[in-house]
Design an enzyme around this catalytic site. Sequence first.
Site, short mmCIF file in Angstrom:
data_model
loop_
_atom_site.label_atom_id
_atom_site.label_comp_id
_atom_site.label_asym_id
_atom_site.label_seq_id
_atom_site.Cartn_x
_atom_site.Cartn_y
_atom_site.Cartn_z
N CYS A 174 0.39 -2.13 4.66
CA CYS A 174 1.16 -2.98 3.76
C CYS A 174 0.76 -4.45 3.89
O CYS A 174 -0.29 -4.84 3.41
CB CYS A 174 2.65 -2.76 3.98
N HIS A 217 3.22 3.07 3.09
CA HIS A 217 3.82 3.29 4.40
C HIS A 217 3.65 4.73 4.86
O HIS A 217 4.50 5.59 4.57
CB HIS A 217 5.32 2.94 4.35
N GLU A 243 4.08 5.99 7.74
CA GLU A 243 5.07 6.45 8.72
C GLU A 243 6.25 7.14 8.03
O GLU A 243 6.84 8.06 8.56
CB GLU A 243 5.55 5.28 9.58
#
Length: 385
Positions: A269, A359, A361
Amino acid sequence: MTTSIQGAASQRHKAAPAVLVLEDGRIFRGRAYGAVGVTFGEAVFSTGMTGYQETLTDPSYDRQIVVATAPQIGNTGWNDEDDESARIWVSGYVVRDPARVPSNWRAKRSLDDELVAQGVVGISGIDTRALTRHLRERGSMRAGIFSGEAIVPDTELVAQVQAQPQMKGASLYEEVATKEAYVVPAVGEKKFTVAAVDLGIKGMTPHRMAERGIEVHVLPATASVEDVYAVEPDGVFFSNGPGDPATADGPVALMTAVLERRTPLFGICFGNQILGRALGFGTYKLKYGHRGINQPVQDRTTGKVEVTAHNHGFAVDAPLDQVSETKFGRAEVSHVCLNDNVVEGLQLLDQPAFSVQYHPEAAAGPHDAAYLFDRFTSLMEGQRA
C-alpha cells in the site's frame, strides 16, 4: 480532528439529530451514531460487506470519514480480538441501518458502544447509496459530521468543512506509526529476520510473516538506515499508511538506501507508493480511491485474477505496457486493478524487490493474495543461497 460530547447511554446518542455536510454543500440528515459532537475528515466509501472492526482500526483511515456501503452494520458487535491497531483511527463513521442488537459469540459490546467509548462521532439513517453515488461522481471530498448542540445553520456548517485541510499534501504516517520499536516473534522455528518500517502497519501483517517463521522487528517511521540494519535483517518491509505519498521524503530516502544494498524488499500500500517514488515514478490522487474487500486485481506474472482488500486514495503513475529503466535496474508493473487499470503492484527484475498496492494480510478476507508473503520468503531464501 475529532471532538465529542459523550452522554450516559448509547440509546440517547441514537436519538440525537445529526447531519453529514460535504464541502460542495450537499447535506444528509440522520441520527447520531456513536459519540455526539463534531468531526471532520475526507469522506470516502468502503464496499466491504463485512470486516467493519478491521476497517475502523486500520491506521490508513486516519483523518477519513468512512461511509459503509453495506446497508446494515454492527450485526456482530465488537470483540477484543479483531482490532488491527490499538484504537479506532477513522475520523467518523457513516452507516445506513445500524443493528439494534449485536449477535455473535465473540462479541463483548456493541459497535455503537465502542464508538462512544473511543469518542468517534458518526451518523446513521441516511441514504448511503445516494451518498456513495455522489462521491463516485464528484470524488472524495472534505466533510463533517455534526450532532446535538454542534448543529448550527447550514451555511456555517459548510464553511467549517471548507476550512479544513485537504488530503492531498497531508503528511500523516508519522502520527499513526509506533514511537518505539518492538518485536513480533516467529511462530515455531525462526527462519528469517525482517525489519518492518511502520508507516501505519496493521497488526495482521507481522502476524502473517510470523506464521512463516519470520521474526519481525517493527520500527518507527523515522527509523534510519542504521536502525534498520542494526537488527541484521534478511529482508526489509515497508507497511501501509495514510496520507499523501508525495510528502514521504524520509521513507523514500530510507527505501533508496535499502535498494542500494540489494536487500530483499517488500512493500504494501503506502509501501508500494514509496517504492514507486524510489524508482523515479510519480504518484497522484485517485478520484475516489479503492476501499473494500472485493476489488479484482490481476497478477500479471501469473495471469491469475484475485479478489483483494484495498484501502488507498493515491496511486503510482507507472507505465502499464512497458518495462521501465530505473537506477536500480529494470522495473515493471506486476499487478493491475481490473476495474480501472490502476497500478496495483511493482517489481524489480534485476534485484529482489516488489510491492503491491492492496492488503494481502486481509484479516477480514479475502485471502487470495496471501501467497505474496511466501514470495517475500522466497526472495530471502534466494538471497541467502
